[in-house]
Motif scaffolding. Structure first.
Motif, PDB file in Angstrom:
ATOM      1  N   ILE A   7       0.825  -1.292   0.095  1.00 41.09           N
ATOM      2  CA  ILE A   7       0.034   0.052  -0.018  1.00 41.09           C
ATOM      3  C   ILE A   7       0.907   1.087   0.011  1.00 41.09           C
ATOM      4  O   ILE A   7       1.433   1.558   1.081  1.00 41.09           O
ATOM      5  N   PRO A   8       0.913   1.886  -1.173  1.00 39.69           N
ATOM      6  CA  PRO A   8       1.780   2.941  -1.108  1.00 39.69           C
ATOM      7  C   PRO A   8       1.373   4.182  -0.385  1.00 39.69           C
ATOM      8  O   PRO A   8       0.317   4.545  -0.389  1.00 39.69           O
ATOM      9  N   SER A   9       2.363   5.140   0.143  1.00 40.51           N
ATOM     10  CA  SER A   9       1.894   6.026   0.934  1.00 40.51           C
ATOM     11  C   SER A   9       2.430   7.322   0.453  1.00 40.51           C
ATOM     12  O   SER A   9       1.959   8.519   0.940  1.00 40.51           O
ATOM     13  N   GLU A  11       3.929   9.157  -3.762  1.00 38.30           N
ATOM     14  CA  GLU A  11       4.026   8.917  -5.432  1.00 38.30           C
ATOM     15  C   GLU A  11       5.270   7.985  -5.811  1.00 38.30           C
ATOM     16  O   GLU A  11       4.814   7.277  -6.677  1.00 38.30           O
ATOM     17  N   SER A  12       6.324   7.697  -5.156  1.00 34.87           N
ATOM     18  CA  SER A  12       7.314   6.875  -5.554  1.00 34.87           C
ATOM     19  C   SER A  12       7.412   5.829  -4.305  1.00 34.87           C
ATOM     20  O   SER A  12       7.209   6.353  -3.169  1.00 34.87           O
ATOM     21  N   SER A  13       7.686   4.664  -4.838  1.00 36.94           N
ATOM     22  CA  SER A  13       8.081   3.549  -3.869  1.00 36.94           C
ATOM     23  C   SER A  13       9.090   2.653  -4.371  1.00 36.94           C
ATOM     24  O   SER A  13       9.256   2.800  -5.591  1.00 36.94           O
ATOM     25  N   THR A  14       9.922   2.175  -3.493  1.00 35.32           N
ATOM     26  CA  THR A  14      10.892   1.175  -3.934  1.00 35.32           C
ATOM     27  C   THR A  14      10.733  -0.352  -3.366  1.00 35.32           C
ATOM     28  O   THR A  14       9.949  -0.405  -2.337  1.00 35.32           O
ATOM     29  N   PHE A  15      11.277  -1.093  -3.883  1.00 29.42           N
ATOM     30  CA  PHE A  15      11.211  -2.661  -3.642  1.00 29.42           C
ATOM     31  C   PHE A  15      12.417  -3.128  -4.102  1.00 29.42           C
ATOM     32  O   PHE A  15      13.148  -2.792  -4.978  1.00 29.42           O
ATOM     33  N   SER A  16      12.988  -4.277  -3.537  1.00 30.81           N
ATOM     34  CA  SER A  16      14.123  -5.269  -3.853  1.00 30.81           C
ATOM     35  C   SER A  16      13.852  -5.955  -4.874  1.00 30.81           C
ATOM     36  O   SER A  16      12.962  -6.629  -5.140  1.00 30.81           O
ATOM     37  N   ILE A  17      14.921  -6.229  -5.714  1.00 31.19           N
ATOM     38  CA  ILE A  17      14.799  -7.067  -6.783  1.00 31.19           C
ATOM     39  C   ILE A  17      16.024  -8.259  -6.515  1.00 31.19           C
ATOM     40  O   ILE A  17      16.951  -7.966  -6.126  1.00 31.19           O
ATOM     41  N   PRO A  18      15.641  -9.392  -6.498  1.00 29.89           N
ATOM     42  CA  PRO A  18      16.322 -10.584  -6.263  1.00 29.89           C
ATOM     43  C   PRO A  18      17.519 -10.675  -7.159  1.00 29.89           C
ATOM     44  O   PRO A  18      17.419 -10.312  -8.505  1.00 29.89           O
ATOM     45  N   VAL A  30       1.730  -2.347 -12.526  1.00 26.89           N
ATOM     46  CA  VAL A  30       1.399  -1.909 -11.228  1.00 26.89           C
ATOM     47  C   VAL A  30      -0.037  -1.601 -11.372  1.00 26.89           C
ATOM     48  O   VAL A  30      -0.533  -0.889 -12.549  1.00 26.89           O
ATOM     49  N   PHE A  31      -1.140  -2.266 -10.587  1.00 26.14           N
ATOM     50  CA  PHE A  31      -2.659  -1.999 -10.567  1.00 26.14           C
ATOM     51  C   PHE A  31      -3.239  -2.383  -9.422  1.00 26.14           C
ATOM     52  O   PHE A  31      -2.609  -2.869  -8.681  1.00 26.14           O
ATOM     53  N   PRO A  32      -4.382  -1.708  -9.340  1.00 29.20           N
ATOM     54  CA  PRO A  32      -5.107  -1.929  -8.061  1.00 29.20           C
ATOM     55  C   PRO A  32      -5.339  -3.155  -7.722  1.00 29.20           C
ATOM     56  O   PRO A  32      -6.029  -3.834  -8.720  1.00 29.20           O
ATOM     57  N   SER A  33      -5.432  -3.722  -6.548  1.00 26.21           N
ATOM     58  CA  SER A  33      -5.796  -4.929  -6.073  1.00 26.21           C
ATOM     59  C   SER A  33      -7.235  -5.083  -6.052  1.00 26.21           C
ATOM     60  O   SER A  33      -7.764  -4.348  -5.416  1.00 26.21           O
TER      61      SER A  33
END
Length: 68
Positions: A7-9, A11-18, A30-33
């Motif tokens: 749940i982004p809080s 405009e920009s968010s980060t996540f780790s790439i394996p 990116v789409f709404p669940s």
């Protein structure tokens, strides 16, 4: 495959790439669940109707291997 629900809080968010994806072309969607707590509650109601206790069950290997 990597799937991350968040749940982004802002405009920009980060996540780790394996590491196994380094240097490879990846696709990020990116789409709404559609997932809601109501759906989870409905699933629990379905499975609650089919609960079975194995507390008094004893596995009999000889009976399981009896082919007669």
């Amino acid at each position: 495959m990597l799937r991350q629900v968040m749940i982004p809080s802002k405009e920009s968010s980060t996540f780790s790439i394996p590491a196994e994806y380094y240097g490879k072309e990846v696709e990020i969607l990116v789409f709404p669940s559609n997932k809601t707590n109501k759906n989870i509650d409905d699933i629990h109601k379905i499975f609650d109707k089919h609960l079975f206790s194995f507390a008094n069950y004893k596995f009999d290997r000889d009976e399981a291997n009896d082919y007669e």
